[in-house]
Every structure is written in C-alpha cells, then in structure tokens.
Write a protein that holds these residues in place. Sequence first.
Motif, short mmCIF file in Angstrom:
data_model
loop_
_atom_site.label_atom_id
_atom_site.label_comp_id
_atom_site.label_asym_id
_atom_site.label_seq_id
_atom_site.Cartn_x
_atom_site.Cartn_y
_atom_site.Cartn_z
N PHE A 222 0.84 -1.20 0.00
CA PHE A 222 0.00 0.00 0.00
C PHE A 222 0.88 1.25 0.00
N VAL A 223 1.94 1.20 0.80
CA VAL A 223 2.83 2.36 0.93
C VAL A 223 3.66 2.55 -0.33
N THR A 224 4.24 1.47 -0.86
CA THR A 224 5.11 1.62 -2.03
C THR A 224 4.32 2.02 -3.27
N GLU A 225 3.10 1.51 -3.39
CA GLU A 225 2.28 1.91 -4.55
C GLU A 225 1.95 3.40 -4.48
N ARG A 226 1.59 3.88 -3.29
CA ARG A 226 1.34 5.31 -3.13
C ARG A 226 2.61 6.12 -3.42
N ALA A 227 3.74 5.66 -2.90
CA ALA A 227 4.98 6.39 -3.09
C ALA A 227 5.33 6.52 -4.57
N GLU A 228 5.22 5.41 -5.30
CA GLU A 228 5.52 5.45 -6.74
C GLU A 228 4.59 6.41 -7.47
N LYS A 229 3.31 6.33 -7.13
CA LYS A 229 2.32 7.17 -7.79
C LYS A 229 2.59 8.66 -7.54
N TYR A 230 2.78 9.01 -6.28
CA TYR A 230 2.91 10.43 -5.96
C TYR A 230 4.28 10.98 -6.30
N LEU A 231 5.33 10.15 -6.24
CA LEU A 231 6.64 10.60 -6.70
C LEU A 231 6.59 10.95 -8.19
N ALA A 232 5.89 10.11 -8.97
CA ALA A 232 5.75 10.39 -10.40
C ALA A 232 4.96 11.67 -10.63
N GLU A 233 3.86 11.84 -9.86
CA GLU A 233 3.05 13.04 -10.01
C GLU A 233 3.84 14.30 -9.67
N ALA A 234 4.73 14.19 -8.70
CA ALA A 234 5.51 15.36 -8.27
C ALA A 234 6.77 15.57 -9.10
N GLY A 235 7.06 14.65 -10.03
CA GLY A 235 8.21 14.81 -10.91
C GLY A 235 9.49 14.18 -10.42
N TYR A 236 9.39 13.15 -9.55
CA TYR A 236 10.58 12.50 -9.00
C TYR A 236 10.64 11.01 -9.37
N GLU A 237 10.42 10.71 -10.64
CA GLU A 237 10.45 9.33 -11.11
C GLU A 237 11.82 8.69 -10.92
N ARG A 238 12.87 9.51 -10.77
CA ARG A 238 14.22 8.96 -10.64
C ARG A 238 14.44 8.27 -9.30
N VAL A 239 13.58 8.50 -8.33
CA VAL A 239 13.66 7.78 -7.05
C VAL A 239 13.23 6.34 -7.29
N ARG A 240 14.05 5.38 -6.86
CA ARG A 240 13.71 3.96 -7.01
C ARG A 240 12.96 3.48 -5.77
N VAL A 241 11.74 2.98 -5.97
CA VAL A 241 10.90 2.50 -4.89
C VAL A 241 10.97 0.98 -4.86
N VAL A 242 11.27 0.40 -3.69
CA VAL A 242 11.45 -1.04 -3.56
C VAL A 242 10.49 -1.58 -2.52
N LEU A 243 9.75 -2.64 -2.87
CA LEU A 243 8.89 -3.35 -1.92
C LEU A 243 9.71 -4.46 -1.28
N ALA A 244 10.06 -4.32 -0.01
CA ALA A 244 10.90 -5.31 0.67
C ALA A 244 10.91 -5.01 2.16
N ASP A 245 11.35 -6.01 2.93
CA ASP A 245 11.59 -5.81 4.36
C ASP A 245 12.83 -4.93 4.48
N GLY A 246 12.69 -3.79 5.12
CA GLY A 246 13.79 -2.85 5.22
C GLY A 246 14.97 -3.35 6.02
N SER A 247 14.79 -4.44 6.78
CA SER A 247 15.90 -4.99 7.56
C SER A 247 16.81 -5.88 6.72
N ALA A 248 16.39 -6.21 5.50
CA ALA A 248 17.16 -7.09 4.62
C ALA A 248 18.06 -6.26 3.71
N PRO A 249 19.11 -6.87 3.16
CA PRO A 249 19.98 -6.13 2.23
C PRO A 249 19.21 -5.61 1.02
N VAL A 250 19.63 -4.46 0.51
CA VAL A 250 18.99 -3.82 -0.63
C VAL A 250 20.04 -3.61 -1.72
N GLU A 251 19.68 -3.94 -2.95
CA GLU A 251 20.59 -3.72 -4.06
C GLU A 251 20.81 -2.23 -4.30
#
Length: 407
Positions: free
Chosen positions: A129-158
């Motif tokens: 729910f959070v990542t979908e909102r983030a992707e949508k509103y980041l695009a609307e605000a002009g920040y598509e370059r931010v990479r949004v990842v759905l994952a447990d934040g305690s795990a390693p991230v690429e």
Amino acid sequence: MADSVGRSLPDGDEALRVAMVEALRAAGSVRSAAVAEAMLTVPRHVFAPEATLEEAYEPERALVTKRNEYGLAVSSVSAARIQAQMLEQADVRPGMRVLEIGSGGYNAALIAEVVGPEGEVVTVDIDPFVTERAEKYLAEAGYERVRVVLADGSAPVEGGPFDRIVVTVGAWDLPPAWTGALVEGGTITVPLRMHGLTRSIAFRREGERLVSVSATVSGFVKIQGTDAHDEFLVLPRGTKEIGLRFDELERPDTSRLGGVLDTPRAEWWSGVTIGNQEPFDSLYLWLASSLPGFGLMSVDPELDTKTVAPANRMACPVIVDGGSLAYLALRKISDDPVTFEFGAHGFGPEGGPLAALINAEVRRWDRDHRTSSGPVFTAQPIGTSNDQLPDGLVIDKSHVRLTISWP
C-alpha cells in the motif's frame, strides 16, 4: 502559479510552503540552505491528498495515511519539523547515494532534491500500500528517478554501498544489513528506541561499529517485518487504567506487583526545580541509563482514579523491584514564575527507598548532565565482548550491543 517543473499549483500552495519553511527556520529545525530549498520546492500536499492544503503544510502535523484494525497509525507522512531535523542530522549532500528505510514518497523527494541529478535515492517499504502510493505520488511530483522497492527494510537492498541511510520508521534494533550497506565513514540516521525512549540518532560507521554524532528527541510509527519488537505490558491493577511498559530483552520481575497500588503512597522530593515549558528530555534518558528495573508508566485518562500522579501521564519513568515500584513526579511550588519541583512517589514495602533512589539520580542529572550535550551512543555487533565496549549502560538488542556513555 506554477512550481519548479511547470505544474500548476492550487491557490495558496506556494505561500503555505514559504510559511512552513519560515516557521521551521524560526524553530531551528531548518538550518541549511539545501534543506530549505528542498522543502520550498517539493509539493508536500501531493503525498497526502487526504489532507487539506492547510493541514499538509502545518509544521507540527503528521499526516496519517494508513491505520491498522485497532485504529493505530502504521504509515504516515511525518511532521515537517521531524523530517527537516532528520535531513539536517543526516547531512545529505549533492551527488550522494542515499537509502531510505520506510517510504511514503515526500521524504524521498526531499532527499532527491538535495542529492540532485547526480545522486541516487532508493526508498524501501514492506507494505505494498505504501510503495504503490509512493511510486504514484513521486511520479506526479516529478521524481520518477527515485527507485521504490517493496521489501523488508531490515534485509539487504541492491544498489549500495550508500553514503547515507535515513530510517523513517521507529526502530528497536540496528540490523547488520544497515551497517553493511554503509560506506566507511557514512552515516545512518535512525529513530532508535531504548527502554521505550526514542531518539533520532545519527551514527557514523567506524569499521564494524557505529558511533553517534548527534541525537534529538523524535517519534515515528514502529518498524514492521523481521525486526519489529513489541513492548512488554504489565497492568498492576488488572485494568487498562495504569500500564507499565518494558522495552528490552532483559526486564524486571513484575510477578509480585498485584495489589501494590493499594498500599500507602510515599512521596519524596528532590529540591531540583524546573520552569514552565523548560525542556528536560535528557532527564528521562539519564534515569533510563542509571536506574535498575526501568520502564515507562502510562495512565488512561478515561479510567484515571487519581491513584497515581506521574510527571507525564503518557510515558513517565518508573522503576520496579520485587513487589514495589516508584515513578517520577512533579509538583508546582511557585505561580510567578511557574516553577515545579521533581520528586518521586513510591508504592509497596520498598516504595520509599525506590522513590529516594529516583530523587538521588535526579540530583545527579541536575549536577552533572542537565546542561551537557548528552550521551554518546555506540552500537557494536552482538558478539562483542565486554572488554571491547566503552564505559556506560549496555543494552543488548538482538543484533547489536548498544552502549549509552555519559560525559
């Protein structure tokens, strides 16, 4: 009226942004030109369409975007004051690679503004729910370059290693994936809970250990996933009127507290005074660092029988020893100017001595730490031996041994 990328703005948005930043500057939350410019540029209202324009730009208002089945907030756009303070703490700079743990979109957009087109921003959240909102509103605000990842934040991230990690959820522990994702000398800014008290701490990586460079009072919704951690709740009267919360793996024996609040109340006063509106947040942390059996007491205002009168009914320092307890108290001793005195109330056979112990530590805080810069926090891997730890209170989490060292 249009913003920096040419989108039309609702009436009053630009003025509200300016007013918000001016208020944050006056409060000391915004100190740098980079953070001010980012907050003037990013349209905060886009990331919380449920709120009115005025609500979106109130500096102290957190904008709840999701609640659980109990009505508790599990996702929000944090108060602008808190976000500004954390960005200043994190010292994000142009061209940096930044990882955000806990998404929502707005804060990631602020970071993207600061790092600029040469930098990189990755934002992670466990809730679709959070990542979908983030992707949508980041695009609307002009920040598509931010990479949004759905994952447990305690795990390693690429995408690492990262120059900065900014954690925007309340954490109880410091997973090894976070330290491992930092460059040497990089920092992680995290709202970390210790004995129920949360401080936004900026840690610098020094090999396998993290050493604090700054800390401020803060509060965020709790982290979810692998490293979620619930406090241990005790109801000494068997009802929700009075609750005692203990937050660490090692906690006092509370099995003998039944009936303790039906015993006579002992009152002890310290002689240490405080003015109205004068901050004393370091006192709570000092008591947590120095008193055995430490927890927090809360009182439900709808069920309150006035049996207890803690200094703070939401979260007041309390200590437990066997069948006795004592908590921090305040009493007004002057109306002009308004002045209070710290003390303690005790219940049970050892309630008086416990109250006296709290008072002794209040006096030590007043003498040695009231005007100091506060403690240094050090986090080292859980297997670190005692002789490799700095002096201070050691709190063993699941992943790290946290040391609170006072000057």
